[in-house]
Motif scaffolding. Sequence first.
Motif, PDB file in Angstrom:
ATOM      1  N   SER A 235      39.422  80.121  48.602  1.00 54.01           N
ATOM      2  CA  SER A 235      40.033  79.557  49.890  1.00 54.01           C
ATOM      3  C   SER A 235      39.850  80.401  50.769  1.00 54.01           C
ATOM      4  O   SER A 235      39.920  82.293  50.631  1.00 54.01           O
ATOM      5  CB  SER A 235      41.616  79.386  49.467  1.00 54.01           C
ATOM      6  OG  SER A 235      42.093  79.943  50.810  1.00 54.01           O
ATOM      7  N   ASN A 236      40.120  80.405  52.397  1.00 54.75           N
ATOM      8  CA  ASN A 236      39.266  81.039  53.144  1.00 54.75           C
ATOM      9  C   ASN A 236      40.961  82.095  54.316  1.00 54.75           C
ATOM     10  O   ASN A 236      40.875  82.484  54.206  1.00 54.75           O
ATOM     11  CB  ASN A 236      38.585  80.338  54.509  1.00 54.75           C
ATOM     12  CG  ASN A 236      38.171  81.390  55.779  1.00 54.75           C
ATOM     13  OD1 ASN A 236      37.541  82.587  54.972  1.00 54.75           O
ATOM     14  ND2 ASN A 236      38.205  81.367  56.732  1.00 54.75           N
ATOM     15  N   HIS A 237      41.604  81.248  52.747  1.00 52.88           N
ATOM     16  CA  HIS A 237      43.088  81.114  53.512  1.00 52.88           C
ATOM     17  C   HIS A 237      43.640  82.894  53.256  1.00 52.88           C
ATOM     18  O   HIS A 237      45.212  82.958  52.895  1.00 52.88           O
ATOM     19  CB  HIS A 237      44.176  80.705  53.872  1.00 52.88           C
ATOM     20  CG  HIS A 237      44.143  79.571  54.467  1.00 52.88           C
ATOM     21  ND1 HIS A 237      43.764  78.963  55.593  1.00 52.88           N
ATOM     22  CD2 HIS A 237      43.527  77.717  53.788  1.00 52.88           C
ATOM     23  CE1 HIS A 237      43.757  77.857  56.060  1.00 52.88           C
ATOM     24  NE2 HIS A 237      43.889  77.393  54.984  1.00 52.88           N
ATOM     25  N   ALA A 238      42.919  83.226  51.878  1.00 52.20           N
ATOM     26  CA  ALA A 238      43.220  84.588  50.987  1.00 52.20           C
ATOM     27  C   ALA A 238      42.583  86.213  52.218  1.00 52.20           C
ATOM     28  O   ALA A 238      42.230  85.264  52.877  1.00 52.20           O
ATOM     29  CB  ALA A 238      42.466  84.741  49.989  1.00 52.20           C
TER      30      ALA A 238
ATOM     31  N   ILE B 230      27.386  81.757  45.795  1.00 48.15           N
ATOM     32  CA  ILE B 230      28.982  81.678  46.902  1.00 48.15           C
ATOM     33  C   ILE B 230      28.981  82.623  47.921  1.00 48.15           C
ATOM     34  O   ILE B 230      29.435  82.387  48.923  1.00 48.15           O
ATOM     35  CB  ILE B 230      30.527  82.277  46.314  1.00 48.15           C
ATOM     36  CG1 ILE B 230      31.928  82.441  47.116  1.00 48.15           C
ATOM     37  CG2 ILE B 230      30.364  83.634  45.635  1.00 48.15           C
ATOM     38  CD1 ILE B 230      31.568  80.553  47.452  1.00 48.15           C
ATOM     39  N   ALA B 231      27.584  83.309  48.073  1.00 50.19           N
ATOM     40  CA  ALA B 231      27.414  84.398  48.779  1.00 50.19           C
ATOM     41  C   ALA B 231      27.370  84.345  50.250  1.00 50.19           C
ATOM     42  O   ALA B 231      28.438  85.119  51.254  1.00 50.19           O
ATOM     43  CB  ALA B 231      26.005  85.498  48.444  1.00 50.19           C
ATOM     44  N   PRO B 232      26.778  83.309  50.465  1.00 48.65           N
ATOM     45  CA  PRO B 232      26.465  82.601  51.978  1.00 48.65           C
ATOM     46  C   PRO B 232      27.850  81.916  52.790  1.00 48.65           C
ATOM     47  O   PRO B 232      28.570  82.339  53.910  1.00 48.65           O
ATOM     48  CB  PRO B 232      24.971  81.653  51.787  1.00 48.65           C
ATOM     49  CG  PRO B 232      24.940  81.158  50.462  1.00 48.65           C
ATOM     50  CD  PRO B 232      25.579  82.266  49.105  1.00 48.65           C
ATOM     51  N   LEU B 233      28.549  81.345  51.972  1.00 49.14           N
ATOM     52  CA  LEU B 233      29.963  81.124  51.826  1.00 49.14           C
ATOM     53  C   LEU B 233      31.072  82.494  52.548  1.00 49.14           C
ATOM     54  O   LEU B 233      31.983  82.530  53.034  1.00 49.14           O
ATOM     55  CB  LEU B 233      30.745  80.561  50.835  1.00 49.14           C
ATOM     56  CG  LEU B 233      31.995  79.617  51.266  1.00 49.14           C
ATOM     57  CD1 LEU B 233      31.811  78.499  52.675  1.00 49.14           C
ATOM     58  CD2 LEU B 233      32.765  78.865  50.592  1.00 49.14           C
ATOM     59  N   LEU B 234      31.102  83.435  51.819  1.00 47.65           N
ATOM     60  CA  LEU B 234      31.597  84.185  51.265  1.00 47.65           C
ATOM     61  C   LEU B 234      30.988  85.629  52.689  1.00 47.65           C
ATOM     62  O   LEU B 234      31.920  85.652  54.009  1.00 47.65           O
ATOM     63  CB  LEU B 234      31.525  85.787  50.504  1.00 47.65           C
ATOM     64  CG  LEU B 234      32.212  85.147  49.513  1.00 47.65           C
ATOM     65  CD1 LEU B 234      32.304  86.143  47.804  1.00 47.65           C
ATOM     66  CD2 LEU B 234      33.632  85.158  49.861  1.00 47.65           C
TER      67      LEU B 234
ATOM     68  N   LYS C 114      30.272  83.973  55.737  1.00 46.04           N
ATOM     69  CA  LYS C 114      31.074  84.121  57.049  1.00 46.04           C
ATOM     70  C   LYS C 114      32.237  83.518  57.094  1.00 46.04           C
ATOM     71  O   LYS C 114      32.919  83.480  57.835  1.00 46.04           O
ATOM     72  CB  LYS C 114      30.525  82.529  56.997  1.00 46.04           C
ATOM     73  CG  LYS C 114      29.074  82.143  57.274  1.00 46.04           C
ATOM     74  CD  LYS C 114      28.137  80.604  57.016  1.00 46.04           C
ATOM     75  CE  LYS C 114      26.827  80.148  57.272  1.00 46.04           C
ATOM     76  NZ  LYS C 114      26.714  79.119  56.622  1.00 46.04           N
ATOM     77  N   SER C 115      33.043  84.310  55.809  1.00 46.18           N
ATOM     78  CA  SER C 115      34.464  84.173  56.269  1.00 46.18           C
ATOM     79  C   SER C 115      34.940  85.457  56.266  1.00 46.18           C
ATOM     80  O   SER C 115      34.268  86.385  56.325  1.00 46.18           O
ATOM     81  CB  SER C 115      35.111  84.460  54.533  1.00 46.18           C
ATOM     82  OG  SER C 115      34.589  85.324  53.404  1.00 46.18           O
ATOM     83  N   ASN C 116      36.431  86.021  56.580  1.00 46.24           N
ATOM     84  CA  ASN C 116      37.102  87.062  57.043  1.00 46.24           C
ATOM     85  C   ASN C 116      37.637  87.370  55.431  1.00 46.24           C
ATOM     86  O   ASN C 116      38.308  88.576  55.863  1.00 46.24           O
ATOM     87  CB  ASN C 116      38.313  86.353  57.654  1.00 46.24           C
ATOM     88  CG  ASN C 116      37.439  85.803  59.153  1.00 46.24           C
ATOM     89  OD1 ASN C 116      36.433  86.349  59.721  1.00 46.24           O
ATOM     90  ND2 ASN C 116      37.962  84.931  59.194  1.00 46.24           N
ATOM     91  N   LEU C 117      36.986  86.909  54.670  1.00 44.54           N
ATOM     92  CA  LEU C 117      37.474  87.817  53.290  1.00 44.54           C
ATOM     93  C   LEU C 117      36.354  88.995  53.371  1.00 44.54           C
ATOM     94  O   LEU C 117      36.357  89.517  53.104  1.00 44.54           O
ATOM     95  CB  LEU C 117      37.651  86.474  52.080  1.00 44.54           C
ATOM     96  CG  LEU C 117      38.438  85.711  50.861  1.00 44.54           C
ATOM     97  CD1 LEU C 117      38.329  84.677  52.949  1.00 44.54           C
ATOM     98  CD2 LEU C 117      38.688  85.249  50.573  1.00 44.54           C
ATOM     99  N   GLU C 118      37.902  89.533  53.064  1.00 39.21           N
ATOM    100  CA  GLU C 118      37.782  91.417  51.503  1.00 39.21           C
ATOM    101  C   GLU C 118      37.154  91.170  50.969  1.00 39.21           C
ATOM    102  O   GLU C 118      37.682  90.374  50.019  1.00 39.21           O
ATOM    103  CB  GLU C 118      38.466  92.029  52.453  1.00 39.21           C
ATOM    104  CG  GLU C 118      38.346  93.861  52.078  1.00 39.21           C
ATOM    105  CD  GLU C 118      39.008  94.957  52.625  1.00 39.21           C
ATOM    106  OE1 GLU C 118      39.046  95.683  51.877  1.00 39.21           O
ATOM    107  OE2 GLU C 118      40.312  94.908  52.921  1.00 39.21           O
TER     108      GLU C 118
END
Length: 256
Positions: A89-92, A116-120, A122-126
């Motif tokens: 979830s990109n909301h975390a 999952i690496a490419p999605l991470l 592009k996300s704002n997750l730490e």
Amino acid sequence: MGNKIENKLKALLKEGKKALAWLIDPDKIVEDLSFLQQVKEMSQLNLDFIFIGGSLIEKNDIDRIIKLIKEVDSELPILLFPGSVVQFSNHADGILFLSLISGRNPDLLIGQHVTIAPLLAKSNLEVLPTGYMLIDGGVATSVNYISQTIPLPNNKPELAVATALAGSFLGLRYFYLDAGSGAKKPVSSAIIQNVKKAVSAPIIVGGGLDSLEKVKIAYQAGADLVVIGNGAEKNLSLLTEALEYINVLNLSLNIN
């Protein structure tokens, strides 16, 4: 991506303070209003983190649960504790990027990470690179079954130390010692103590911590961050007791 969570964990290590995480299985949230009240109570007691996830999740409800939590306390860090790549979830605020270094299942050592690496990216997750070490808790757990790995013996601290050292040399920056949800016995003091001495990294401990006495033993052995999940499902007051305990501990460090 900022380093808010990393900085908080590093400060714990440097200052010798303790922290608590509440591990939430989104499938077990039955009633929103009562859950929101529980989150409010824990926030008022200065809960440090919420972890969300599990070995097996039937409902894809993580986004909604995270949004509920943030309605109560937008500053409380929420970290994904994923059992698989679908638990994203990109909301975390962050993700424990778990590599199951105690096992030999390549999919959980690196396979799902590649997916999952490419999605991470592009996300704002730490992203927190974490060596996940499954310890024998005296009973077969969901983690055993899903991961198809054999836990490290709870009475062989030298094996745990060698595993943690290998993870440290590979560049992992956090170590999660887990007996698994519903474990009969938690990670032993000897394993926590010896891993703590061997690696200069925050030590996270969970599994089988169903009483305040067991929580205290984990902290006293060297855990920087204790995770309570199943124990809180059965008795939410355990979280309250643990938070009150560490608040007193941390306050004494500030005074000294």
